[in-house]
Design a protein around this motif. Structure first.
Motif, PDB file in Angstrom:
ATOM      1  N   PHE A 139     -13.773  61.726 -21.194  1.00  0.00           N
ATOM      2  CA  PHE A 139     -13.821  60.384 -20.685  1.00  0.00           C
ATOM      3  C   PHE A 139     -13.940  60.295 -19.008  1.00  0.00           C
ATOM      4  O   PHE A 139     -14.032  59.265 -19.365  1.00  0.00           O
ATOM      5  CB  PHE A 139     -11.883  59.824 -20.534  1.00  0.00           C
ATOM      6  CG  PHE A 139     -12.066  58.675 -20.846  1.00  0.00           C
ATOM      7  CD1 PHE A 139     -12.923  57.499 -22.109  1.00  0.00           C
ATOM      8  CD2 PHE A 139     -11.061  58.046 -19.646  1.00  0.00           C
ATOM      9  CE1 PHE A 139     -12.002  56.334 -21.281  1.00  0.00           C
ATOM     10  CE2 PHE A 139     -11.275  56.693 -19.070  1.00  0.00           C
ATOM     11  CZ  PHE A 139     -11.425  55.659 -19.894  1.00  0.00           C
ATOM     12  N   LEU A 140     -12.844  60.989 -18.404  1.00  0.00           N
ATOM     13  CA  LEU A 140     -12.831  61.488 -16.913  1.00  0.00           C
ATOM     14  C   LEU A 140     -14.534  61.716 -16.226  1.00  0.00           C
ATOM     15  O   LEU A 140     -14.768  61.726 -15.055  1.00  0.00           O
ATOM     16  CB  LEU A 140     -11.992  61.744 -16.352  1.00  0.00           C
ATOM     17  CG  LEU A 140     -10.739  61.477 -16.819  1.00  0.00           C
ATOM     18  CD1 LEU A 140      -9.498  62.790 -16.068  1.00  0.00           C
ATOM     19  CD2 LEU A 140      -9.905  60.643 -16.631  1.00  0.00           C
ATOM     20  N   ALA A 141     -15.043  62.332 -17.135  1.00  0.00           N
ATOM     21  CA  ALA A 141     -16.403  62.928 -16.735  1.00  0.00           C
ATOM     22  C   ALA A 141     -17.547  61.879 -16.842  1.00  0.00           C
ATOM     23  O   ALA A 141     -18.897  62.269 -16.308  1.00  0.00           O
ATOM     24  CB  ALA A 141     -16.596  64.007 -17.296  1.00  0.00           C
ATOM     25  N   ALA A 142     -17.209  60.590 -17.822  1.00  0.00           N
ATOM     26  CA  ALA A 142     -18.466  59.946 -17.602  1.00  0.00           C
ATOM     27  C   ALA A 142     -18.812  59.328 -16.725  1.00  0.00           C
ATOM     28  O   ALA A 142     -21.028  59.529 -16.874  1.00  0.00           O
ATOM     29  CB  ALA A 142     -17.894  58.692 -18.903  1.00  0.00           C
ATOM     30  N   PRO A 143     -18.340  59.280 -15.558  1.00  0.00           N
ATOM     31  CA  PRO A 143     -19.505  58.686 -14.912  1.00  0.00           C
ATOM     32  C   PRO A 143     -20.684  60.152 -13.770  1.00  0.00           C
ATOM     33  O   PRO A 143     -21.509  59.548 -13.958  1.00  0.00           O
ATOM     34  CB  PRO A 143     -18.459  57.799 -14.001  1.00  0.00           C
ATOM     35  CG  PRO A 143     -17.714  57.451 -13.934  1.00  0.00           C
ATOM     36  CD  PRO A 143     -16.955  58.837 -15.104  1.00  0.00           C
TER      37      PRO A 143
END
Length: 499
Positions: A105-109
């Motif tokens: 989720f946090l790595a999406a960008p």
């Protein structure tokens, strides 16, 4: 553990039949999902879906395969501790699964930025729920595999494949009505994952034994396996990411997604041999784990030789049929807008067969307790392929040339890794694919491809006839070269015969 070799061979064969049927069903339903999706959305939307789906699948497959092998290994060594291993696996995934889902989720960008697809951040975040669900589901599958309950494992595969096909496509249709087909497809995927987790927990049941198995021991083994499975899944998917990255830097976002959609259409076809051979890794893993644990070198060598022999024959047979008439095959399967990369299909199909053999070899090496070696082999494959991609792809023109160079770069990396894997198996275990088999398969391939190229071209009907002829020529060539004999027939009869 001390069962005679013929009994183990029959057990392996029956396990292959159960899981083989399930994997065939999984393969067909998975191909059907993607094939129908190409008819529901255009190449650009399909490319966007594929980019996000392949990234999360890299994580999903890593969690599933790593957990299954870790739980299976310690369960298969001693069936009486199955509940204790299962409990340790669930505790482990309460930590690991949550960390993986949150991390994605946090790595999406970052994933969107790397692939030059900033508009896909929301989808990357949405699918982060899937690895968390898979983390718990894979514990139950690993327990079934370690207990040699192959029929139960096969049932999970069939049930999940069915649910995912219905819900993913249904979600895409519902989402299309609201202008968001990609979002709808991913919501259907998440719903299917939740349902199969509930089914697996009910069938395999939560652990009831008071015995305790060390979660640290499970995680230590799984650490090496997870790194290996992560790399093997990166090897399966990194070419699409690199293609999207370089295409995104060279052309507009819609055109880059369209190229990705065309390449994924090729991959859908080329990956069929890999998916078909995946069953071998599930069956061979607990058997080699037992034989090496018992220091049965003769059984281990026999497993390796026969496994690689059949994997080579089956994988090559499928690749030859898929690659002999690529333009005709793509015209049969897809709308015209997906036929851009026909020239790249033979290269990619051959590469994927090599990757399937590398995966089988890696599973054997992992089962023998040497995951670091398997990790090194696949890391070398990805590194070599990435270097080739950096050299070949950016200098190519967006379109068919870029697709061909992407496939070529992938093939270069796999050739390096597979060669090193075969050398290691020969030095460590004194076994590998029988050289006469390699030679006969090469001759049969040359004959089948040659006949395929001589057949007249035409419409879809002639294309289907040509594919059938190519397959028959390959099979007939192996029969005439006496690759199959009375021993193979006797084994098959013994496997399918009921006691």
């Amino acid at each position: 553990m001390n069962a005679p070799a013929p009994d183990r061979a029959v057990e392996a064969g029956r396990g292959a039949l159960f899981i083989g049927f399930a994997k065939a069903y999984f393969m067909v339903s998975g191909f059907l999902q993607r094939w129908l999706l190409t008819h529901l959305v255009g190449p650009a939307e399909y490319g966007a879906f594929s980019l996000v789906n392949n990234n999360v699948s890299t994580v999903n497959n890593t969690v599933v395969q790593g957990t299954i092998q870790a739980v299976s290994k310690f369960t298969s060594e001693d069936d009486t501790r199955a509940d204790a291993v299962k409990a340790a696996g669930l505790r482990m995934q309460a930590l690991l699964g949550t960390a993986v889902g949150l991390g994605f989720f946090l790595a999406a960008p970052l994933l969107a930025e790397f692939t030059h697809a900033p508009g896909h951040v929301t989808w990357f975040r949405l699918v982060a729920a899937i690895p968390l669900i898979y983390a718990f589901y894979s514990v139950f599958v690993g327990s079934a595999n370690g207990l040699r309950r192959f029929h139960v494992q096969a049932g999970f595969d069939i049930a999940f494949s069915t649910m995912k096909t219905i819900l993913l496509l249904g979600g895409a249709v519902a989402g299309r009505a609201m202008g968001h087909p990609v979002t709808g497809a991913f919501l259907g995927f998440i719903a299917a994952a939740l349902l199969i987790l509930i089914v697996a927990a009910l069938v395999m049941k939560l652990p009831r034994s008071g015995d305790v198995f060390s979660m640290k021991r499970l995680m230590t083994f799984m650490g090496g396996v997870v790194l290996y499975t992560l790399l093997i899944n990166v090897a399966l998917n990194y070419d699409l990411m690199l293609l999207r990255r370089f295409a995104g830097a060279a052309t507009a976002a819609v055109q880059a997604d369209t190229l990705a959609g065309n390449y994924e259409a090729l991959r859908n076809v080329a990956l069929l041999p890999y998916q078909a051979l995946l069953v071998i890794t599930f069956v061979i893993f607990p058997l080699v784990s037992r034989s090496t644990f018992a220091e049965d070198q003769e059984a281990t060598r026999a497993y390796i030789r026969q496994t690689l022999r059949y994997a080579l024959i089956i994988g090559t047979a499928m690749a030859v049929v898929l690659a002999a008439r690529p333009a005709a095959l793509l015209a049969i399967l897809y709308p015209k807008s997906y036929g851009q990369g026909a020239a790249a299909l033979p290269v990619l199909a051959g590469a994927i067969v090599g990757l399937a053999l590398l995966s089988v070899a890696g599973s054997i090496i992992n089962a023998s307790g040497r995951p670091r070696v398997a990790v090194g082999l696949v890391a070398t494959t990805v590194l070599a392929g990435s270097i080739a991609a950096v050299v070949l792809i950016p200098s190519s023109e967006p379109g068919a040339p870029m697709l061909l160079r992407t496939a070529t770069a992938t093939a270069c990396g796999i050739a390096v890794g597979l060669t090193l894997a075969m050398v290691y198996l020969h030095r460590k275990f004194g076994a590998g694919p029988p050289l006469p088999t390699v030679a006969r398969v090469a001759v049969a391939t040359a004959l089948a491809v040659g006949v395929g190229r001589l057949l007249p071209s035409g419409g879809k009907l002639l294309g289907l006839v040509a594919l059938a002829v190519v397959g028959l020529v390959f099979a007939a060539s192996l029969a005439l070269l006496r690759e199959f004999g009375a021993t193979d027939l006797a084994k098959l009869k013994k496997i399918v015969r009921r006691r």
